[in-house]
Design an enzyme around this catalytic site. Structure first.
Site, PDB file in Angstrom:
ATOM      1  N   LYS A  14       0.837  -1.209   0.000  1.00  0.00           N
ATOM      2  CA  LYS A  14       0.000   0.000   0.000  1.00  0.00           C
ATOM      3  C   LYS A  14       0.871   1.257   0.000  1.00  0.00           C
ATOM      4  CE  LYS A  14      -2.068  -1.203   3.891  1.00  0.00           C
ATOM      5  NZ  LYS A  14      -1.370  -2.478   4.181  1.00  0.00           N
ATOM      6  N   ARG A  89      -9.934   0.725   8.064  1.00  0.00           N
ATOM      7  CA  ARG A  89      -9.609  -0.667   8.400  1.00  0.00           C
ATOM      8  C   ARG A  89     -10.738  -1.350   9.143  1.00  0.00           C
ATOM      9  NH1 ARG A  89      -3.448   0.319   8.516  1.00  0.00           N
ATOM     10  NH2 ARG A  89      -2.750  -1.786   8.860  1.00  0.00           N
ATOM     11  N   ARG A 128      12.018  -6.266   5.626  1.00  0.00           N
ATOM     12  CA  ARG A 128      11.975  -4.814   5.359  1.00  0.00           C
ATOM     13  C   ARG A 128      12.910  -4.045   6.302  1.00  0.00           C
ATOM     14  NH1 ARG A 128       6.308  -1.821   5.336  1.00  0.00           N
ATOM     15  NH2 ARG A 128       6.091  -2.814   7.376  1.00  0.00           N
ATOM     16  N   ARG A 161      11.155  -1.881  11.628  1.00  0.00           N
ATOM     17  CA  ARG A 161       9.982  -1.427  12.385  1.00  0.00           C
ATOM     18  C   ARG A 161       9.716  -2.375  13.540  1.00  0.00           C
ATOM     19  NH1 ARG A 161       5.084   0.083   8.324  1.00  0.00           N
ATOM     20  NH2 ARG A 161       3.931  -1.214   9.808  1.00  0.00           N
ATOM     21  N   ARG A 172      -0.784  -9.164  13.017  1.00  0.00           N
ATOM     22  CA  ARG A 172      -1.301  -8.119  12.106  1.00  0.00           C
ATOM     23  C   ARG A 172      -2.117  -8.757  10.983  1.00  0.00           C
ATOM     24  NH1 ARG A 172       4.194  -5.452  10.695  1.00  0.00           N
ATOM     25  NH2 ARG A 172       3.061  -4.271   9.123  1.00  0.00           N
TER      26      ARG A 172
HETATM   27  P1  AP5 Z   1       4.744  -1.562   1.868  1.00  0.00           P
HETATM   28  O1  AP5 Z   1       4.479  -0.769   0.641  1.00  0.00           O
HETATM   29  O2  AP5 Z   1       5.340  -0.889   3.041  1.00  0.00           O
HETATM   30  O3  AP5 Z   1       3.432  -2.377   2.279  1.00  0.00           O
HETATM   31  P2  AP5 Z   1       2.214  -1.913   3.122  1.00  0.00           P
HETATM   32  O4  AP5 Z   1       1.015  -2.625   2.559  1.00  0.00           O
HETATM   33  O5  AP5 Z   1       2.138  -0.418   3.190  1.00  0.00           O
HETATM   34  O6  AP5 Z   1       2.641  -2.571   4.492  1.00  0.00           O
HETATM   35  P3  AP5 Z   1       2.669  -1.992   5.958  1.00  0.00           P
HETATM   36  O7  AP5 Z   1       3.450  -2.966   6.782  1.00  0.00           O
HETATM   37  O8  AP5 Z   1       3.128  -0.575   6.022  1.00  0.00           O
HETATM   38  O9  AP5 Z   1       1.137  -2.083   6.256  1.00  0.00           O
HETATM   39  P4  AP5 Z   1       0.393  -2.152   7.577  1.00  0.00           P
HETATM   40  O10 AP5 Z   1      -0.997  -1.990   7.086  1.00  0.00           O
HETATM   41  O11 AP5 Z   1       0.649  -3.319   8.441  1.00  0.00           O
HETATM   42  O12 AP5 Z   1       1.054  -0.970   8.410  1.00  0.00           O
HETATM   43  P5  AP5 Z   1       0.609   0.516   8.719  1.00  0.00           P
HETATM   44  O13 AP5 Z   1       1.844   1.313   8.761  1.00  0.00           O
HETATM   45  O14 AP5 Z   1      -0.513   0.961   7.852  1.00  0.00           O
HETATM   46  O15 AP5 Z   1       5.648  -2.814   1.405  1.00  0.00           O
HETATM   47  C1  AP5 Z   1       6.152  -3.713   2.372  1.00  0.00           C
HETATM   48  C2  AP5 Z   1       7.550  -4.162   1.933  1.00  0.00           C
HETATM   49  O16 AP5 Z   1       7.440  -4.901   0.712  1.00  0.00           O
HETATM   50  C3  AP5 Z   1       8.501  -3.006   1.648  1.00  0.00           C
HETATM   51  O17 AP5 Z   1       9.784  -3.382   2.040  1.00  0.00           O
HETATM   52  C4  AP5 Z   1       8.434  -2.833   0.120  1.00  0.00           C
HETATM   53  O18 AP5 Z   1       9.642  -2.344  -0.407  1.00  0.00           O
HETATM   54  C5  AP5 Z   1       8.159  -4.259  -0.336  1.00  0.00           C
HETATM   55  N1  AP5 Z   1       7.295  -4.334  -1.515  1.00  0.00           N
HETATM   56  C6  AP5 Z   1       6.132  -3.665  -1.698  1.00  0.00           C
HETATM   57  N2  AP5 Z   1       5.566  -4.003  -2.867  1.00  0.00           N
HETATM   58  C7  AP5 Z   1       6.406  -4.917  -3.438  1.00  0.00           C
HETATM   59  C8  AP5 Z   1       6.367  -5.666  -4.633  1.00  0.00           C
HETATM   60  N3  AP5 Z   1       5.359  -5.550  -5.510  1.00  0.00           N
HETATM   61  N4  AP5 Z   1       7.369  -6.528  -4.874  1.00  0.00           N
HETATM   62  C9  AP5 Z   1       8.390  -6.681  -4.005  1.00  0.00           C
HETATM   63  N5  AP5 Z   1       8.484  -5.986  -2.844  1.00  0.00           N
HETATM   64  C10 AP5 Z   1       7.495  -5.128  -2.561  1.00  0.00           C
HETATM   65  O19 AP5 Z   1      -0.010   0.360  10.191  1.00  0.00           O
HETATM   66  C11 AP5 Z   1       0.815   0.044  11.294  1.00  0.00           C
HETATM   67  C12 AP5 Z   1      -0.029  -0.022  12.558  1.00  0.00           C
HETATM   68  O20 AP5 Z   1      -0.639   1.287  12.809  1.00  0.00           O
HETATM   69  C13 AP5 Z   1      -1.220  -0.994  12.531  1.00  0.00           C
HETATM   70  O21 AP5 Z   1      -0.831  -2.304  12.871  1.00  0.00           O
HETATM   71  C14 AP5 Z   1      -2.162  -0.342  13.581  1.00  0.00           C
HETATM   72  O22 AP5 Z   1      -1.736  -0.616  14.880  1.00  0.00           O
HETATM   73  C15 AP5 Z   1      -1.974   1.148  13.325  1.00  0.00           C
HETATM   74  N6  AP5 Z   1      -2.924   1.671  12.327  1.00  0.00           N
HETATM   75  C16 AP5 Z   1      -2.632   2.192  11.108  1.00  0.00           C
HETATM   76  N7  AP5 Z   1      -3.740   2.561  10.461  1.00  0.00           N
HETATM   77  C17 AP5 Z   1      -4.782   2.276  11.311  1.00  0.00           C
HETATM   78  C18 AP5 Z   1      -6.193   2.417  11.205  1.00  0.00           C
HETATM   79  N8  AP5 Z   1      -6.782   2.903  10.106  1.00  0.00           N
HETATM   80  N9  AP5 Z   1      -6.954   2.007  12.251  1.00  0.00           N
HETATM   81  C19 AP5 Z   1      -6.380   1.517  13.371  1.00  0.00           C
HETATM   82  N10 AP5 Z   1      -5.052   1.347  13.532  1.00  0.00           N
HETATM   83  C20 AP5 Z   1      -4.259   1.728  12.505  1.00  0.00           C
END
Ligand code: AP5
Length: 215
Positions: A14, A89, A128, A161, A172
Site C-alpha cells: 500500500k 480498516r 523490510r 519497524r 497483524r
Molecule cells: P509496503 O508498501 O510498506 O506495504 P504496506 O502494505 O504499506 O505494508 P505496511 O506494513 O506498512 O502495512 P500495515 O498496514 O501493516 O502498516 P501501517 O503502517 O498501515 O511494502 C512492504 C515491503 O514490501 C517493503 O519493504 C516494500 O519495499 C516491499 N514491496 C512492496 N511491494 C512490493 C512488490 N510488488 N514486490 C516486491 N516488494 C514489494 O499500520 C501500522 C499499525 O498502525 C497498525 O498495525 C495499527 O496498529 C496502526 N494503524 C494504522 N492505520 C490504522 C487504522 N486505520 N486504524 C487503526 N489502527 C491503525
C-alpha cells in the site's frame, strides 16, 4: 475533493504504491501508519495512546483514527486529492470516512484491493528495513543497500519497524482478516472495488492502479 483507498493486508504494498501515485499525480499520500508512527516518535498525546496497540499489531481505537483523518481533511482544503493508505480498516472507519468526505464536498471514487499470498507478505515484512533519515525502504534480500545498514540515498541508518517481528506480523495478518477483510464485500457491493495483483513487481502494481485512477 476526490479520494481513493488502497486496501490490503500488511506488506501488500500500500505504502509503496501510494508513493508511486503521489510521485506522478497531484494525489496526496495519507498513511495512517506513518501519521501514528510520527505521533509516537514526537511523544504526543495520540502517540502515547496508540503506541501499545501498534506494538502488538492491534488496531488503534476508531475514535482516535477518525479525529486524525478529520484534522487532515480540514488542513488540506476542499480541492485536495487523496490516496488513503491503511485507512479505513474497520466498517466504522469506512462509514466515518464516507461522512467526512461528504462534509467536505467530496466522495470516495475507487478502492484498490492489493492482493498477495500470505508467504509473500511475511517474507516482505520480515526483510523490510527503513532509513531513519529519509524513509526509503529496503529489503535484506530483494533490495539490499550497497553497504549493510546504511541508506544508499542519504547515508542514514537503516532500522527494522518494531512491529515487523514474526510474531507481530502474524497477529497483524490475523487482525486484517478479522477486522478489515469484510470491507472488500462492502466496496464490491458499492461498485468501487478494483482488484490488483500485488504479487507482481511494484512498478507493474503501480501501473495497474494508475490506469484506473478517477478522471
Ligand atoms: P509496503 O508498501 O510498506 O506495504 P504496506 O502494505 O504499506 O505494508 P505496511 O506494513 O506498512 O502495512 P500495515 O498496514 O501493516 O502498516 P501501517 O503502517 O498501515 O511494502 C512492504 C515491503 O514490501 C517493503 O519493504 C516494500 O519495499 C516491499 N514491496 C512492496 N511491494 C512490493 C512488490 N510488488 N514486490 C516486491 N516488494 C514489494 O499500520 C501500522 C499499525 O498502525 C497498525 O498495525 C495499527 O496498529 C496502526 N494503524 C494504522 N492505520 C490504522 C487504522 N486505520 N486504524 C487503526 N489502527 C491503525
Amino acid at each position: 475533493m476526490k479520494a481513493i483507498v488502497l486496501l490490503g493486508a500488511p506488506g501488500a504494498g500500500k505504502g509503496t504504491t501510494a508513493e508511486a501515485v503521489k510521485g506522478r499525480t497531484a494525489f496526496l499520500h495519507v498513511s495512517t501508519g506513518d501519521m501514528l508512527r510520527r505521533a509516537v516518535k514526537n511523544g504526543t498525546d495520540l502517540g502515547r495512546r496508540a503506541e501499545s496497540y501498534m506494538k502488538q499489531g492491534e488496531l488503534v481505537p476508531d475514535e482516535l483514527m477518525t479525529q486524525l483523518i478529520d484534522e487532515r481533511l480540514v488542513k488540506e482544503g476542499p480541492e485536495a486529492l487523496y490516496v488513503f493508505d491503511g485507512y479505513p480498516r474497520t466498517v466504522n472507519q469506512a462509514e466515518q470516512l464516507e461522512q467526512s468526505l461528504e462534509r467536505h464536498g467530496g466522495r470516495l471514487d475507487r478502492v484498490f484491493l492489493l492482493d498477495a499470498p500470505r508467504p509473500v507478505l511475511i517474507e516482505r515484512l520480515t526483510g523490510r528495513r527503513i532509513c531513519r533519515q529519509c524513509g526509503r525502504n529496503y529489503h535484506v534480500v530483494n533490495v539490499p543497500p550497497a553497504k549493510d545498514g546504511v541508506c544508499d540515498a542519504c547515508g542514514g541508518e537503516l532500522y527494522q519497524r518494531s512491529d515487523d517481528t514474526e510474531d507481530t506480523i502474524v497477529n497483524r495478518l490475523e487482525v486484517y482478516e478479522r477486522q478489515t477483510h469484510s470491507l472488500i464485500a462492502r466496496y464490491e457491493a458499492q461498485g468501487l472495488l478494483v482488484r490488483v495483483d500485488a504479487g507482481q513487481q511494484a512498478d507493474r502494481m503501480a501501473a495497474d492502479v494508475m490506469a484506473e485512477l478517477p478522471e
